[in-house]
Structure formats: C-alpha cells, structure tokens
Design a protein around this motif. Structure first.
Motif, PDB file in Angstrom:
ATOM      1  N   TRP A   1      -7.559  -7.395   1.836  1.00  0.00           N
ATOM      2  CA  TRP A   1      -6.738  -6.294   2.116  1.00  0.00           C
ATOM      3  C   TRP A   1      -7.541  -4.869   1.733  1.00  0.00           C
ATOM      4  CZ3 TRP A   1      -0.997  -6.043   1.567  1.00  0.00           C
ATOM      5  CH2 TRP A   1      -0.455  -7.074   2.280  1.00  0.00           C
ATOM      6  N   ARG A   2      -8.446  -4.897   0.738  1.00  0.00           N
ATOM      7  CA  ARG A   2      -9.151  -3.574   0.713  1.00  0.00           C
ATOM      8  C   ARG A   2     -10.051  -3.156   1.628  1.00  0.00           C
ATOM      9  NH1 ARG A   2     -11.752  -7.620  -2.367  1.00  0.00           N
ATOM     10  NH2 ARG A   2     -13.959  -7.814  -2.089  1.00  0.00           N
ATOM     11  N   TRP A   3     -10.442  -4.367   2.372  1.00  0.00           N
ATOM     12  CA  TRP A   3     -11.312  -3.949   3.736  1.00  0.00           C
ATOM     13  C   TRP A   3     -10.251  -3.688   4.818  1.00  0.00           C
ATOM     14  CZ3 TRP A   3     -14.555  -8.860   2.677  1.00  0.00           C
ATOM     15  CH2 TRP A   3     -15.445  -8.740   1.602  1.00  0.00           C
TER      16      TRP A   3
ATOM     17  N   PHE B   1      -0.892  -1.701  -2.919  1.00  0.00           N
ATOM     18  CA  PHE B   1      -1.480  -0.737  -4.016  1.00  0.00           C
ATOM     19  C   PHE B   1      -2.383  -1.673  -5.051  1.00  0.00           C
ATOM     20  CE2 PHE B   1       2.407   2.099  -3.408  1.00  0.00           C
ATOM     21  CZ  PHE B   1       1.766   3.074  -2.703  1.00  0.00           C
ATOM     22  N   PHE B   2      -2.102  -2.914  -5.323  1.00  0.00           N
ATOM     23  CA  PHE B   2      -2.993  -3.594  -6.043  1.00  0.00           C
ATOM     24  C   PHE B   2      -3.945  -4.417  -4.883  1.00  0.00           C
ATOM     25  CE2 PHE B   2       0.639  -2.905  -8.717  1.00  0.00           C
ATOM     26  CZ  PHE B   2       0.010  -2.487  -9.797  1.00  0.00           C
ATOM     27  N   ARG B   3      -4.377  -4.052  -3.964  1.00  0.00           N
ATOM     28  CA  ARG B   3      -5.330  -4.966  -2.738  1.00  0.00           C
ATOM     29  C   ARG B   3      -6.685  -4.973  -3.427  1.00  0.00           C
ATOM     30  NH1 ARG B   3      -4.291   0.608  -1.233  1.00  0.00           N
ATOM     31  NH2 ARG B   3      -6.093   1.812  -0.599  1.00  0.00           N
TER      32      ARG B   3
ATOM     33  N   LEU C   1       9.144  -3.660  -0.904  1.00  0.00           N
ATOM     34  CA  LEU C   1       8.437  -3.746  -2.231  1.00  0.00           C
ATOM     35  C   LEU C   1       7.326  -4.820  -2.497  1.00  0.00           C
ATOM     36  CD1 LEU C   1       8.621  -2.286  -5.290  1.00  0.00           C
ATOM     37  CD2 LEU C   1      10.253  -4.262  -5.793  1.00  0.00           C
ATOM     38  N   THR C   2       7.410  -5.726  -1.870  1.00  0.00           N
ATOM     39  CA  THR C   2       6.504  -6.756  -1.867  1.00  0.00           C
ATOM     40  C   THR C   2       5.189  -6.279  -1.098  1.00  0.00           C
ATOM     41  OG1 THR C   2       8.089  -8.502  -2.018  1.00  0.00           O
ATOM     42  CG2 THR C   2       5.812  -9.037  -1.004  1.00  0.00           C
ATOM     43  N   PHE C   3       5.511  -5.629   0.061  1.00  0.00           N
ATOM     44  CA  PHE C   3       4.412  -5.191   0.594  1.00  0.00           C
ATOM     45  C   PHE C   3       3.741  -3.870   0.087  1.00  0.00           C
ATOM     46  CE2 PHE C   3       2.460  -1.941   3.397  1.00  0.00           C
ATOM     47  CZ  PHE C   3       1.402  -2.449   3.870  1.00  0.00           C
ATOM     48  N   CYS C   4       4.423  -3.098  -0.644  1.00  0.00           N
ATOM     49  CA  CYS C   4       3.947  -1.809  -1.501  1.00  0.00           C
ATOM     50  C   CYS C   4       3.027  -2.431  -2.697  1.00  0.00           C
ATOM     51  CB  CYS C   4       4.946  -1.024  -1.881  1.00  0.00           C
ATOM     52  SG  CYS C   4       5.824  -0.188  -0.317  1.00  0.00           S
ATOM     53  N   LEU C   5       3.675  -3.265  -3.252  1.00  0.00           N
ATOM     54  CA  LEU C   5       2.826  -3.904  -4.605  1.00  0.00           C
ATOM     55  C   LEU C   5       1.532  -4.540  -4.148  1.00  0.00           C
ATOM     56  CD1 LEU C   5       5.870  -5.465  -6.640  1.00  0.00           C
ATOM     57  CD2 LEU C   5       4.344  -3.584  -7.053  1.00  0.00           C
TER      58      LEU C   5
END
Length: 580
Positions: free
Chosen positions: A39-41, A27-29, A20-24
């Motif tokens: 993370w967005r890159w 998704f909010f990267r 869950l921590t990774f997924c959050l």
C-alpha cells in the motif's frame, strides 16, 4: 418500526466500520511489506478525493447486485459472470513478474516443436528450473490451436479464476448450505491481491483452481462415489503436476477422508440401531478413498517411470534453494491478511474457529486445514498463500452465518468486496501499469505497427541490475506478432556466489531457447532492432553500433516506478528510409 430503525443503525455502523477500516489501513500503510502491491507504493499517487465516492458507489451497486434475481436463482451463473467481468478490467496490466518469460518459452516449445517434443524433452533440452509441466502444457496448446497471443492466455486464466469462485460456492453448498457457499464465492472478490495475478502468464491462479477443484471433487467422491471417484483422481493428478508446493497442500484430502470415516462410524451405528439394510457406510468411505488413491497413484506412477530423474533432481534443488529462500523472501501475515485480504474477511475467518468449536463441526476442518498449515509452517509469501484463499473465503462465510439478518450479511459482504475492488482498481491497477515491465508492452505495440517482418534483440548488462536482461526477450516476443531473434553473443554471466541465494537466480541460469537463434533469413532491412538495458545507455557497444548502421532510434520506453532495482529500458530502432 423499531426493527426498521435497528436495521438502519446496523447498516450505518457497518458503513462507518468500512470507512474506518480503510482509513486505518491507509494511515498505517507503511506496515504493508508486500513485495508487489504494498500500500505504501500503490497509494503514493492515488487521489482519495475520487476514491471515497467510488467506494460508496461500489457498495451500493454490489449490494443491489446481490439482491438481483439472477444471484438468487442462478448463483453459479451470477458468480461466474461477475468474477470474469471483474478480472477483465485488469487485462491491461503488463507482465509485472519476470517469471512469465519461463512459462512463455515453455509454451512456445510446444507450439514450435509439437506436443511429443514437449513431453519427451521436458527437463532435458527444455530447461525447466523448478516448474512442473501441466500449466505450460495447457498454455502451449492454446498457442498451438488458438494462436500465440497473450489475449487467449488471459481469457483462459480469467475463466479458471471464475470457475474457482464457482467451485468455492459449490463446496460451501455441499458442506453446509447454498448461502454459505454463495457468500464465500463473492468474498473471493474481497481479496484485492488476486487481481494483480489474474492478468499474468503465471501458474498461481491455475494452481488455485486445481487445488480448489481437488478438494471439491474429493468431497463429492467421498459422498457419492461413482464417476466422482475418477474425477477426483484426475483432479488430484493435475494438481500434483501444477506446482510442487501443492503436494503439501493436498494433505487436506487425508483430513477429509478421516472426517468422513469418523462420520461414517456414527452413520453405521445409527443404521444398526434402526435395523437398516444398507449398512457399512464407513466401509464405503474407506473403499472410495482407496480407489481415488489407487487411480491417482497409477497415473503418477506412469509419469514417474519416464521422468523420475527430472522430478527427483528438482525436489533436491527445492530443498537446497527454495525452502531456505522462503524465510528470506517472506512477507508478514499482517500484510497478507489485513492489506491484501480485506480485514472483514480475516476477522470473520478467525471468528469461524470459535463458531465451529462451539457447534463441534468437524466439516469445518476440511476448509480450515490449509490456513492452519500456512500458519504452522510460517508460509509468508502472498504468491504462495493465495492458492488457499478460497478456503479462507469459505471460513469467513461460515463465520458470517452467525448474523441471522440476511440483508445485513449481504451489506457486510458488499462493503468488504467493494472496498477491495476500489483498492484494486484505483490503486493497484495504475501502479502496476507504471511498472517498468510495461516498456516491453509498449515496445511490442510499436513493433506491430511497423512495416517490418523480424525483430533482432540485443541486451546490455548493468551492474545495478539483479536480473539477466536476456529474460526480457520472451516478454518482447509475447507482446509482438513479429518474428523475434536474439543476439546470443551478448549472453551475460555472473559468479555463483552473487546469485546463490537470489530470488532471481533463475534469470542467470536461464538460456534463451534455440528458436530465437538468428538464421540467415534475408537482409537486415526488413528487421527492427530492439535493445534491452537496465537504464538509458549513453554509449552503445561497438558490435551493436555496427548492426545499427542504416537505422534510426524510433522510440525509447523507460517508464519506471523508481522502486525496484530491475527497471528495463527498451529502445526500438527501425530502418532509416533516408539511408536506403
């Protein structure tokens, strides 16, 4: 049976929290504003289909590694081997931060001209920007006695990182117990940002090592005196001449000294009550602190006697340029402590404040002081914050001690570290390898494979570039064994107003050293020509065209993420046998 079921439910809960921590975060990267490994890159090209199985495998493998006999019987050896092995995975990363050109040329000065020249000309004929000499000096010694190879530098930096992990373990063991120290050492591997720095020829990982060593050795000096007094003074002296920002960080030694004096007063009172012969523990602590300061001060004074004008000039420049710049070049704490550090570590570190206050544990302030300082002073650049990450790991491990079940604690730590390693290996590593500076690395490999003796480098400026292309010359040199020369007639300039507040201002005030000057060493037929530009050049300047008569374009390297304005293209020309 009830205990067995309860433990399995706890393990399942931790597993769900890990995913869950990774997924959050994923998704909010877009909220990660790190300047290097956002993370967005980094996750733009990652296939999560393979990521999750790798994460599960990592958690299982690491959990059983922590249960291995070596981890329990020889924790220092285990931590050293594990951390060194992990950093070796990232040795293939290119020099993604252009500052490496400075440290390479500093080191090469020592290699070419000798130790005495390096020490006497530091800050004079050696243009030094805002750097201090210790790490370039050590890099230079490696070049001189082992060889001018990036591989030796990477071995050295990885060893310093691994020793930082071990010293963190020893610090926790000394202040509290072996478990706290051991898990703190492991948790350093739960900070993925660190692995973007360990393969680079920079000073940040060595700074982290010397700062951590200074804290540990000062604690030992306060408790034991003797040889540790001298070792503490030496480590403090080294830390002071690694990086200017560590001067402020070394205020932690004053905190440690005061805490030991306060504890010494309580100890002396107990001794008097019981009529002990060995009284005056507080006095011993005071004397030990004074001796450390005296020994360190004498060594610092000797350096200042010869280099005061250089150091004072740098301090004034830092005050005028670097300090205001930190506010412009910063990143958010959310980025640093949630994306670049695993959230489990940050949450445990925050909880550790509550635990320490409840226990009235003054020793906790010894490891939390630097984090408090980072928050108070609003230091918001990961590269500047990373030197205190070992203290953050100690805080987190202290917080995890609240969990009495050792197996559950191992599983939580394994989950945090495995998640971070998965991020670093499957996202950061391929992303860093796609950065445009890899073009220097590829060009170096091409040059080494060619039957030539020398390399002549030309640079072509671009209005789109924020970096002086001349700083790429040392990076080419770092990646090739051939002798490199530079066409100084192509030096480029910009107006002061354009670079006054730029974080890359040094590239325009930088000048390539004399050892790159072209000397009459024979015909051009035994040389390669390399052109560094910020893009593919359609029309070469006339003076370069003349030099390329009898040459053919052999390779052009133009890998780019498309994210950064600095995107060097490197073109290699070799003598054309058909023209000879």
């Amino acid at each position: 049976k009830m205990h067995f079921n309860k433990q399995h439910r706890q393990f399942l809960l931790i597993t769900l929290c890990t995913f869950l921590t990774f997924c959050l975060l994923y998704f909010f990267r877009s909220y990660d504003d790190n300047r290097l490994t956002a993370w967005r890159w980094a996750f733009a090209g990652v296939d999560l289909y393979w990521f999750f199985p790798a994460l599960i495998a990592g958690v299982v493998i690491l959990y059983f590694l922590l249960k291995a006999p070596l981890a329990e019987k020889r924790p220092a050896v285990f931590l050293m081997a594990l951390s060194f092995a992990v950093t070796s995975i990232f040795w293939k990363v290119p020099e993604v931060i252009i500052d490496a050109s400075r440290y390479f040329t500093y080191a090469k000065h020592l290699d070419v001209y000798g130790t005495r020249h390096f020490l006497t000309e530091w800050g004079r004929s050696i243009s030094i920007w805002t750097d201090l000499p210790l790490i370039p000096f050590l890099y230079g010694l490696i070049f001189k006695y082992a060889g001018e190879s990036r591989a030796f530098i990477q071995l050295f930096v990885s060893a310093l990182f691994a020793m930082t992990v071990v010293i963190t373990y020893l610090t926790g063991a000394k202040l509290w117990n072996r478990e706290t120290g051991f898990f703190a050492g492991v948790l350093i591997l739960g900070i993925p940002y660190l692995f973007s720095q360990t393969p680079l020829m920079l000073i940040d990982v060595p700074t982290m090592f010397f700062l951590t060593l200074s804290i540990y050795s000062f604690i030992r000096a306060m408790e034991e005196g003797g040889k540790w007094t001298v070792l503490s003074a030496l480590s403090l002296f080294c830390t002071i001449f690694v990086k200017y920002s560590t001067w402020m960080m070394l205020s932690v030694t004053a905190i440690i000294w005061v805490i030991y004096i306060m504890q010494g007063e309580a100890q002396s009172a107990k001794e008097e009550m019981h009529g002990a012969k060995d009284k005056g523990y507080r006095g011993k602590i005071v004397r030990r602190g004074v001796l450390v300061a005296l020994f360190c001060g004498l060594m610092i004074g000797a350096v200042l006697y010869f280099k005061f004008d250089v150091i004072w000039g740098q301090i004034k420049f830092l005050r005028e340029y670097q300090m205001p710049g930190l506010r412009r070049w910063g990143e958010s704490f959310a980025s640093t402590f949630l994306y670049q550090v695993h959230p489990f570590i940050t949450i445990a570190a925050l909880y550790s404040f509550y635990r320490a206050l409840k226990k009235k544990d003054l020793k906790f302030l010894m490891v939390s002081w630097l984090i408090i300082l980072v928050v108070i002073l609003q230091i918001k650049r990961s590269r500047y914050v990373m030197v205190v990450f070992p203290m953050l790991a100690l805080m987190a491990s202290y917080g995890f001690q609240r969990i009495k079940n050792i197996e559950l604690r191992k599983y939580i730590v394994s989950s945090a570290v495995a998640s971070s390693l998965a991020v670093a290996i499957f996202a950061y590593l391929p992303f860093l390898q796609e950065m445009s500076t890899v073009n220097f690395q590829h060009a170096g490999s091409t040059l080494d494979a060619a039957e030539i003796e020398r390399v002549v480098v030309f640079t072509i400026p671009s209005p789109e570039s924020v970096v002086n292309p001349a700083v790429g010359v040392p990076i080419i040199d770092l990646f090739t064994e051939k002798k490199v020369s530079y066409d100084y007639n192509a030096e480029h300039t910009v107006t002061f107003d354009e670079i006054q507040t730029s974080p890359l201002r040094f590239t325009w005030e930088y000048e390539n050293p004399p050892f790159y000057r072209i000397v009459n060493e024979g015909p051009m037929s035994d040389s390669a020509v390399v052109i560094i530009s910020n893009m593919v050049i359609k029309e070469l300047p006339d003076h370069i065209k003349e030099k390329l008569e009898g040459y053919k374009e052999t390779a052009i390297f133009r890998t780019s993420t498309g994210i950064f304005r600095y995107s060097p293209t490197v073109t290699v020309y070799l003598p054309d046998p058909d023209m000879s």
